[in-house]
Design a protein around this motif. Structure first.
Motif, PDB file in Angstrom:
ATOM      1  N   ALA A 250       0.832  -1.214   0.000  1.00 47.15           N
ATOM      2  CA  ALA A 250       0.000   0.000   0.000  1.00 47.15           C
ATOM      3  C   ALA A 250       0.866   1.262   0.000  1.00 47.15           C
ATOM      4  CB  ALA A 250      -0.927  -0.008   1.208  1.00 47.15           C
ATOM      5  N   LYS A 251       2.033   1.187   0.651  1.00 45.64           N
ATOM      6  CA  LYS A 251       2.906   2.374   0.691  1.00 45.64           C
ATOM      7  C   LYS A 251       3.597   2.593  -0.656  1.00 45.64           C
ATOM      8  CE  LYS A 251       3.907   2.576   5.632  1.00 45.64           C
ATOM      9  NZ  LYS A 251       4.858   2.353   6.717  1.00 45.64           N
ATOM     10  N   GLU A 252       3.957   1.476  -1.311  1.00 38.34           N
ATOM     11  CA  GLU A 252       4.798   1.596  -2.510  1.00 38.34           C
ATOM     12  C   GLU A 252       4.026   1.761  -3.808  1.00 38.34           C
ATOM     13  OE1 GLU A 252       7.290  -1.874  -2.212  1.00 38.34           O
ATOM     14  OE2 GLU A 252       8.209  -1.098  -0.364  1.00 38.34           O
ATOM     15  N   ARG A 253       2.813   1.202  -3.885  1.00 39.95           N
ATOM     16  CA  ARG A 253       2.064   1.228  -5.149  1.00 39.95           C
ATOM     17  C   ARG A 253       1.524   2.624  -5.443  1.00 39.95           C
ATOM     18  NH1 ARG A 253       1.699  -2.927  -8.787  1.00 39.95           N
ATOM     19  NH2 ARG A 253      -0.525  -2.507  -9.056  1.00 39.95           N
ATOM     20  N   PRO A 254       1.392   2.955  -6.742  1.00 39.40           N
ATOM     21  CA  PRO A 254       0.845   4.280  -7.067  1.00 39.40           C
ATOM     22  C   PRO A 254      -0.655   4.409  -6.768  1.00 39.40           C
ATOM     23  CG  PRO A 254       1.376   3.037  -9.075  1.00 39.40           C
ATOM     24  CD  PRO A 254       1.866   2.218  -7.926  1.00 39.40           C
ATOM     25  N   ALA A 255      -1.384   3.303  -6.666  1.00 36.63           N
ATOM     26  CA  ALA A 255      -2.841   3.382  -6.425  1.00 36.63           C
ATOM     27  C   ALA A 255      -3.128   4.194  -5.165  1.00 36.63           C
ATOM     28  CB  ALA A 255      -3.419   1.977  -6.276  1.00 36.63           C
ATOM     29  N   SER A 256      -4.312   4.809  -5.113  1.00 35.09           N
ATOM     30  CA  SER A 256      -4.610   5.647  -3.945  1.00 35.09           C
ATOM     31  C   SER A 256      -5.756   5.094  -3.101  1.00 35.09           C
ATOM     32  CB  SER A 256      -4.934   7.074  -4.398  1.00 35.09           C
ATOM     33  OG  SER A 256      -6.053   7.020  -5.250  1.00 35.09           O
ATOM     34  N   ARG A 257      -6.421   4.040  -3.605  1.00 33.23           N
ATOM     35  CA  ARG A 257      -7.546   3.473  -2.845  1.00 33.23           C
ATOM     36  C   ARG A 257      -7.373   1.958  -2.744  1.00 33.23           C
ATOM     37  NH1 ARG A 257     -11.831   6.209  -2.117  1.00 33.23           N
ATOM     38  NH2 ARG A 257     -13.405   4.672  -2.636  1.00 33.23           N
ATOM     39  N   PHE A 258      -7.474   1.449  -1.523  1.00 27.36           N
ATOM     40  CA  PHE A 258      -7.230   0.028  -1.289  1.00 27.36           C
ATOM     41  C   PHE A 258      -8.352  -0.579  -0.450  1.00 27.36           C
ATOM     42  CE2 PHE A 258      -3.184   2.073  -1.849  1.00 27.36           C
ATOM     43  CZ  PHE A 258      -2.474   1.206  -2.665  1.00 27.36           C
ATOM     44  N   LEU A 259      -8.626  -1.851  -0.744  1.00 24.55           N
ATOM     45  CA  LEU A 259      -9.489  -2.644   0.133  1.00 24.55           C
ATOM     46  C   LEU A 259      -8.570  -3.683   0.763  1.00 24.55           C
ATOM     47  CD1 LEU A 259     -12.329  -3.420   1.124  1.00 24.55           C
ATOM     48  CD2 LEU A 259     -12.504  -4.942  -0.846  1.00 24.55           C
ATOM     49  N   VAL A 260      -8.420  -3.586   2.070  1.00 23.17           N
ATOM     50  CA  VAL A 260      -7.468  -4.445   2.778  1.00 23.17           C
ATOM     51  C   VAL A 260      -8.277  -5.540   3.482  1.00 23.17           C
ATOM     52  CG1 VAL A 260      -5.612  -4.453   4.476  1.00 23.17           C
ATOM     53  CG2 VAL A 260      -5.921  -2.465   3.013  1.00 23.17           C
ATOM     54  N   VAL A 261      -8.240  -6.742   2.897  1.00 21.46           N
ATOM     55  CA  VAL A 261      -9.147  -7.807   3.332  1.00 21.46           C
ATOM     56  C   VAL A 261      -8.450  -8.684   4.376  1.00 21.46           C
ATOM     57  CG1 VAL A 261     -10.714  -9.618   2.550  1.00 21.46           C
ATOM     58  CG2 VAL A 261     -10.164  -7.715   1.023  1.00 21.46           C
ATOM     59  N   ALA A 271      -4.194   3.639   7.854  1.00 18.93           N
ATOM     60  CA  ALA A 271      -4.847   4.959   7.870  1.00 18.93           C
ATOM     61  C   ALA A 271      -4.002   5.964   8.660  1.00 18.93           C
ATOM     62  CB  ALA A 271      -6.238   4.831   8.473  1.00 18.93           C
ATOM     63  N   MET A 272      -3.346   5.483   9.727  1.00 21.17           N
ATOM     64  CA  MET A 272      -2.507   6.392  10.523  1.00 21.17           C
ATOM     65  C   MET A 272      -1.215   6.731   9.788  1.00 21.17           C
ATOM     66  SD  MET A 272      -2.757   5.361  14.514  1.00 21.17           S
ATOM     67  CE  MET A 272      -2.171   3.683  14.392  1.00 21.17           C
ATOM     68  N   GLU A 273      -0.617   5.703   9.118  1.00 22.19           N
ATOM     69  CA  GLU A 273       0.720   5.906   8.546  1.00 22.19           C
ATOM     70  C   GLU A 273       0.715   6.460   7.127  1.00 22.19           C
ATOM     71  OE1 GLU A 273       3.240   2.444   8.912  1.00 22.19           O
ATOM     72  OE2 GLU A 273       2.766   2.259  11.031  1.00 22.19           O
ATOM     73  N   VAL A 274      -0.393   6.242   6.414  1.00 24.69           N
ATOM     74  CA  VAL A 274      -0.439   6.665   5.002  1.00 24.69           C
ATOM     75  C   VAL A 274      -1.685   7.550   4.809  1.00 24.69           C
ATOM     76  CG1 VAL A 274      -0.165   5.826   2.619  1.00 24.69           C
ATOM     77  CG2 VAL A 274       0.476   4.336   4.524  1.00 24.69           C
ATOM     78  N   PRO A 275      -1.649   8.764   5.364  1.00 27.87           N
ATOM     79  CA  PRO A 275      -2.868   9.583   5.365  1.00 27.87           C
ATOM     80  C   PRO A 275      -3.296  10.070   3.983  1.00 27.87           C
ATOM     81  CG  PRO A 275      -1.016  10.787   6.325  1.00 27.87           C
ATOM     82  CD  PRO A 275      -0.541   9.385   6.094  1.00 27.87           C
TER      83      PRO A 275
END
Ligand code: 13P
Ligand code: SF4
Length: 330
Positions: A250-261, A271-275
């Protein structure tokens, strides 16, 4: 840019709604814990799923593999306070027996680990060996020390297929998670993987219908799935990863929206680390990972409880299986 305050960071968390009063109490507890850490010469290691206010006082946060490696390398601290579940604290004691390992709340068990009693695993392995003399017992780190002791090697969600590939054995009893076993079997078709019929009640609740519905409404989402999820859920993933694998992705990819299953603590950490990125809610809660409070952590260091012990006759073979995994993961 100024650093966010603890209150601002905790406002990004979705699992809990913190008031200013809650956060003031956390700050007082954090100060007490810092002083006790110094007094006890302790380090605090925490699993990614733990409550955010505990992650904020931890010296190290990670997945099962990172925490096991980290615990094995603790040399100067006398005490390892394990903000995780029982099998994780046990693993720390197995690989670093000269340290005092504390689990702040004994209610922090793991239903998946408990679903494979050592006697039953030993009995099944003995039965299968009649048919498959080369059988290896491969255990997920989410097992008791007694199961690790009768295993040839340990795996985690971060390295399972890689570790299995290093084994000369074709036939493998994979304990206890059948979903992870199936995930590994798909990656190493040359092995005969015989899964133990266990699952994690948290990940098993997540259905493909639920994930497909979220994706239909938001097609740009990148979907990250933990390998403890059902295979029909994993099939919908952009990537199947351990909890720390998800953090890195999640930190490295260019995408800005993730579903973390996976368990909700992971989306909270992100949410805290990658605002600047969004983590859509599609997670479940593990009661075992959430049972420990910041007060429990303070009390554990103050009263030196609850100390985790592993008898030598179990610890020694369990350490052998864990060290084989460390070797295979290098
Ligand atoms: P990770 O090793 O990926 O952090 O998983 C641990 C766990 O208990 C998942 O439910
Ligand atoms: Fe165990 Fe599942 Fe909780 Fe992980 S999420 S600690 S596997 S019960």
């Amino acid at each position: 840019m100024s650093m966010p305050t603890l209150f601002e960071e905790l406002q990004r968390v979705r699992t809990y709604e913190y008031t200013e009063e809650d956060v003031r109490e956390f700050e007082i507890l954090h100060d007490e814990i810092r002083a006790l850490k110094k007094k006890r010469n302790a380090v605090i290691v925490a699993h990614n799923y733990y409550r955010p206010e505990i992650l904020k006082i931890a010296d190290f946060v990670g997945d099962s593999l990172e925490l096991a490696l980290m615990a094995s390398e603790v040399k100067t601290a006398d005490v390892i306070l394990f903000a995780g579940v029982h099998f994780m604290a046990e693993t720390a004691k197995i690989v670093n027996p000269s340290r005092t390992v504390l689990l702040p709340n004994l209610g922090a068990g793991c239903q998946l680990a408990d679903s494979a009693p050592a006697e039953d695993v030993a009995a099944l392995a003995a039965k299968l060996r009649k048919e498959y003399p080369d059988l290896a017992v491969v255990s997920y780190v989410n097992t008791t020390a007694a199961v690790k002791a009768l295993s040839d090697i340990i795996v985690t969600s971060a390295n399972a297929a890689k570790v299995v590939l290093t084994l000369p054995n074709k036939n493998i009893l994979f304990v206890p998670d059948r979903n992870l076993a199936n995930h590994v079997a798909a990656q190493v078709p040359e092995k005969n993987i015989i899964p133990w019929d266990g699952f994690c009640y948290v990940h098993q609740q997540i259905t493909p219908e639920e994930i497909s519905r979220i994706r239909r409404n938001d097609p740009e989402l990148e979907i990250l799935v933990h390998p403890e999820c059902r295979p029909d859920v994993a099939a919908l993933a952009d990537a199947v990863l351990s909890t720390s694998g998800m953090v890195r992705w999640a930190k490295e990819r260019p995408a800005s929206r993730f579903l973390v299953v996976t368990e909700c603590g992971l989306s909270d950490r992100l949410a805290m680390e990658v605002p600047d990125k969004q983590f859509v809610k599609g997670c479940k809660l593990c009661t075992f990972m959430k049972v420990t409070t910041l007060e429990d952590v303070r009390d554990a260091l103050r009263d030196m409880k609850y100390e985790i012990e592993v008898p030598e006759e179990i610890r020694v073979p369990a350490e052998r299986a864990l060290r084989r995994m460390f070797e295979a993961t290098k």
